[in-house]
Scaffold this motif. Structure first.
Motif, PDB file in Angstrom:
ATOM      1  N   THR A  65      13.723  13.890   3.590  1.00 45.02           N
ATOM      2  CA  THR A  65      14.140  15.281   3.512  1.00 45.02           C
ATOM      3  C   THR A  65      15.652  15.362   3.640  1.00 45.02           C
ATOM      4  OG1 THR A  65      13.888  15.660   5.882  1.00 45.02           O
ATOM      5  CG2 THR A  65      11.996  16.188   4.487  1.00 45.02           C
ATOM      6  N   PHE A 116      18.747  18.537   4.343  1.00 43.36           N
ATOM      7  CA  PHE A 116      18.966  19.927   4.731  1.00 43.36           C
ATOM      8  C   PHE A 116      20.264  20.409   4.114  1.00 43.36           C
ATOM      9  CE2 PHE A 116      20.994  22.991   7.593  1.00 43.36           C
ATOM     10  CZ  PHE A 116      20.041  24.000   7.550  1.00 43.36           C
ATOM     11  N   THR A 148      12.076  24.224   0.566  1.00 43.98           N
ATOM     12  CA  THR A 148      11.543  25.230   1.480  1.00 43.98           C
ATOM     13  C   THR A 148      12.705  26.014   2.060  1.00 43.98           C
ATOM     14  OG1 THR A 148       9.741  23.719   2.084  1.00 43.98           O
ATOM     15  CG2 THR A 148      10.134  25.595   3.546  1.00 43.98           C
ATOM     16  N   THR A 175      14.388  28.129   4.882  1.00 46.70           N
ATOM     17  CA  THR A 175      14.272  28.289   6.336  1.00 46.70           C
ATOM     18  C   THR A 175      15.277  29.342   6.799  1.00 46.70           C
ATOM     19  OG1 THR A 175      15.946  26.642   6.967  1.00 46.70           O
ATOM     20  CG2 THR A 175      13.709  25.819   6.514  1.00 46.70           C
ATOM     21  N   ASP A 183      15.503  23.286   3.017  1.00 48.64           N
ATOM     22  CA  ASP A 183      15.020  21.923   3.215  1.00 48.64           C
ATOM     23  C   ASP A 183      14.556  21.389   1.871  1.00 48.64           C
ATOM     24  OD1 ASP A 183      15.398  21.660   5.981  1.00 48.64           O
ATOM     25  OD2 ASP A 183      13.473  22.587   6.433  1.00 48.64           O
TER      26      ASP A 183
END
Length: 141
Positions: free
Chosen positions: A22, A24, A116, A118, A123
């Motif tokens: 992942t 960020f 995703t 957030t 992410d």
């Protein structure tokens, strides 16, 4: 997840059989890349993008965020949330959101699978097989 990590003959390179990773991206980073202020949207899977123009005023749009081919993040289904979308802010927002953002320094063999939204940023989830890692290149963590 990192399965089957093997070092190559030189210390500058390694391969992994399977990788899940992942990364960020903060809203500050995304704002810098797009040239407009980005924040979480009012609905799941959406961001808000605001163009701030002294004469025309602030205009905010909402956009759906998704993973696009070529390890890029795409913005679609753009809707005006606040303000009037006159030509100057419309052009600025259209230009900022029309082309997907390419993610840089993605190791060979690793591909963007999903994104995703957030509270603090985006992410990005990656997956890959036979991934090559080289010294000095950034990798999703």
């Amino acid at each position: 997840m990192l399965d089957g990590l093997k070092a190559s003959g030189c210390a500058d390179k390694a391969h992994a059989g399977r990788v899940g990773a992942t990364a960020f991206l903060s809203y500050g980073d995304v704002s810098g890349a797009l040239g407009v202020r980005v924040s979480p949207g009012g609905e799941p899977g959406r961001i808000s993008a605001t163009a701030v123009l002294p004469v025309a005023g602030d205009v905010t749009v909402s956009a759906a965020v998704s993973a696009a081919t070529g390890d890029r993040i795409a913005f679609t289904d753009v809707r005006t949330v606040r303000g009037e979308l006159l030509p100057p802010p419309k052009t600025l927002l259209d230009r900022a959101l029309e082309d997907p953002i390419p993610l840089e320094n993605v190791p060979e063999g690793l591909h963007l699978r999903s994104v995703t939204i957030t509270r603090d940023g985006i992410d990005a989830a990656f997956i890959g097989r036979s991934v090559a890692f080289r010294r000095g290149s950034s990798a999703a963590g």
